[in-house]
Design an enzyme around this catalytic site. Structure first.
Site, PDB file in Angstrom:
ATOM      1  N   LYS A  31       0.832  -1.213   0.000  1.00  0.00           N
ATOM      2  CA  LYS A  31       0.000   0.000   0.000  1.00  0.00           C
ATOM      3  C   LYS A  31       0.868   1.266   0.000  1.00  0.00           C
ATOM      4  O   LYS A  31       0.615   2.207  -0.738  1.00  0.00           O
ATOM      5  CB  LYS A  31      -0.946   0.009   1.217  1.00  0.00           C
ATOM      6  CG  LYS A  31      -1.821  -1.222   1.321  1.00  0.00           C
ATOM      7  CD  LYS A  31      -2.765  -1.174   2.496  1.00  0.00           C
ATOM      8  CE  LYS A  31      -2.111  -1.097   3.861  1.00  0.00           C
ATOM      9  NZ  LYS A  31      -1.330  -2.298   4.247  1.00  0.00           N
ATOM     10  N   ARG A 143      11.916  -4.558   4.413  1.00  0.00           N
ATOM     11  CA  ARG A 143      11.503  -3.180   4.104  1.00  0.00           C
ATOM     12  C   ARG A 143      12.402  -2.136   4.759  1.00  0.00           C
ATOM     13  O   ARG A 143      12.827  -2.275   5.900  1.00  0.00           O
ATOM     14  CB  ARG A 143      10.064  -2.992   4.597  1.00  0.00           C
ATOM     15  CG  ARG A 143       9.516  -1.610   4.344  1.00  0.00           C
ATOM     16  CD  ARG A 143       8.034  -1.600   4.316  1.00  0.00           C
ATOM     17  NE  ARG A 143       7.429  -1.881   5.601  1.00  0.00           N
ATOM     18  CZ  ARG A 143       6.114  -1.943   5.783  1.00  0.00           C
ATOM     19  NH1 ARG A 143       5.294  -1.788   4.772  1.00  0.00           N
ATOM     20  NH2 ARG A 143       5.628  -2.199   6.986  1.00  0.00           N
TER      21      ARG A 143
HETATM   22  P1  AMP Z   1       1.307   0.838   9.595  1.00  0.00           P
HETATM   23  O1  AMP Z   1       2.338   1.871   9.274  1.00  0.00           O
HETATM   24  O2  AMP Z   1       0.040   1.048   8.816  1.00  0.00           O
HETATM   25  O3  AMP Z   1       1.817  -0.556   9.511  1.00  0.00           O
HETATM   26  O4  AMP Z   1       0.906   1.073  11.141  1.00  0.00           O
HETATM   27  C1  AMP Z   1       1.871   0.981  12.163  1.00  0.00           C
HETATM   28  C2  AMP Z   1       1.204   0.889  13.504  1.00  0.00           C
HETATM   29  O5  AMP Z   1       0.404   2.077  13.748  1.00  0.00           O
HETATM   30  C3  AMP Z   1       0.198  -0.252  13.661  1.00  0.00           C
HETATM   31  O6  AMP Z   1       0.861  -1.482  13.981  1.00  0.00           O
HETATM   32  C4  AMP Z   1      -0.666   0.259  14.799  1.00  0.00           C
HETATM   33  O7  AMP Z   1      -0.001   0.154  16.037  1.00  0.00           O
HETATM   34  C5  AMP Z   1      -0.780   1.744  14.472  1.00  0.00           C
HETATM   35  N1  AMP Z   1      -1.939   2.014  13.605  1.00  0.00           N
HETATM   36  C6  AMP Z   1      -1.902   2.391  12.295  1.00  0.00           C
HETATM   37  N2  AMP Z   1      -3.146   2.576  11.839  1.00  0.00           N
HETATM   38  C7  AMP Z   1      -3.982   2.306  12.867  1.00  0.00           C
HETATM   39  C8  AMP Z   1      -5.411   2.323  13.025  1.00  0.00           C
HETATM   40  N3  AMP Z   1      -6.225   2.655  12.030  1.00  0.00           N
HETATM   41  N4  AMP Z   1      -5.918   1.981  14.232  1.00  0.00           N
HETATM   42  C9  AMP Z   1      -5.129   1.661  15.257  1.00  0.00           C
HETATM   43  N5  AMP Z   1      -3.786   1.622  15.183  1.00  0.00           N
HETATM   44  C10 AMP Z   1      -3.212   1.942  13.999  1.00  0.00           C
END
Ligand code: AMP
Length: 235
Positions: A31, A143
């Protein structure tokens, strides 16, 4: 937390605009990579909830300090914090013609609350980046992320031109601590706890597009480009 309590806390903004693209898929599905490619071809804002949290953590803000403990374990940050921060960002005038919203429907409750934000004059579509868990994990573990502009690279599949330096801005590349070992596995596990319900939610509304995200990034990008061109006036 009960849905009606969250609705009260997160007063709807009623986003008015063109199309909002809700990116769904496991961590490592691609993404972020596709979002940074799309940003170069279309003048569309990309809002990643994870990036917003990482920014708060970097700045040691009170929200960052609260979010950090969840992120380090690979757990979800409480929905009220995640969506409040997202909706604030979406209320920015730069998003009035739509945006790519990445990482905002981690649970059915989040999907329901997000959709309530859209007014009848704006459209939305959820795009699922479909990959098996093994692919997601191998992508996560290699990554690298730019510490300045968040552009993603992969040590094997899309290495930078100069070791550890971002092609886009010259920033230093780092590996996220939650992209390693058990935490990475936990994030995929958490994704799988809700993905069927979230996908079903969008599918029922005829708003789900499934893409095979195991295909090479340039092919996937071409499909996304056509979707954006077909629905949108960004140029
Ligand atoms: P990502 O960069 O999308 O992998 O997100 C990294 C971390 O941010 C996740 O493992 C969650 O701890 C937190 N996070 C991101 N998006 C959300 C969301 N919509 N709701 C809750 N926690 C989130």
């Amino acid at each position: 937390m009960k849905n009606w309590i969250l609705c009260f806390i997160l007063t709807p903004l009623l986003l008015i605009g063109e199309t909002f693209y809700i990116f769904l898929g496991a961590p490592g599905a691609g993404k972020g990579t596709q979002s940074s490619l799309l940003k170069r071809s279309f003048s569309i804002p990309h809002i990643s909830v994870g990036d917003l949290f990482r920014e708060h953590v970097k700045n040691n803000s009170p929200l960052g300090l609260r979010a950090k403990e969840y992120m380090e374990r690979g757990e979800l940050v409480p929905t009220s914090l995640a969506l409040e921060m997202l909706f604030e960002r979406l209320s920015d005038p730069s998003c009035k013609e739509g945006a790519i919203i990445d990482g905002s429907s981690r649970t059915l409750e989040q999907a329901q609350l997000l959709v309530q934000q859209f007014s009848s004059s704006s459209d939305y579509v959820a795009i699922l980046f479909d990959v098996p868990d093994e692919t997601a994990l191998s992508r996560i573990e290699g990554r690298l992320l730019c510490s300045k502009c968040s552009t993603p690279f992969h040590s094997l599949f899309s290495p930078p031109q100069i070791d550890n330096i971002c092609d886009a801005c010259g920033g230093t590349l780092v590996q996220r601590s939650d992209d390693k070992g058990e935490v990475a596995e936990r994030r995929i596990e958490i994704y799988r706890e809700s993905d069927a319900a979230v996908n079903h939610f969008y599918e029922q509304r005829n708003k789900l597009i499934r893409l095979d995200a195991t295909q090479p990034p340039n092919q996937l990008f071409e499909q996304l480009r056509l979707i954006l061109l077909g629905r949108q006036v960004f140029s």
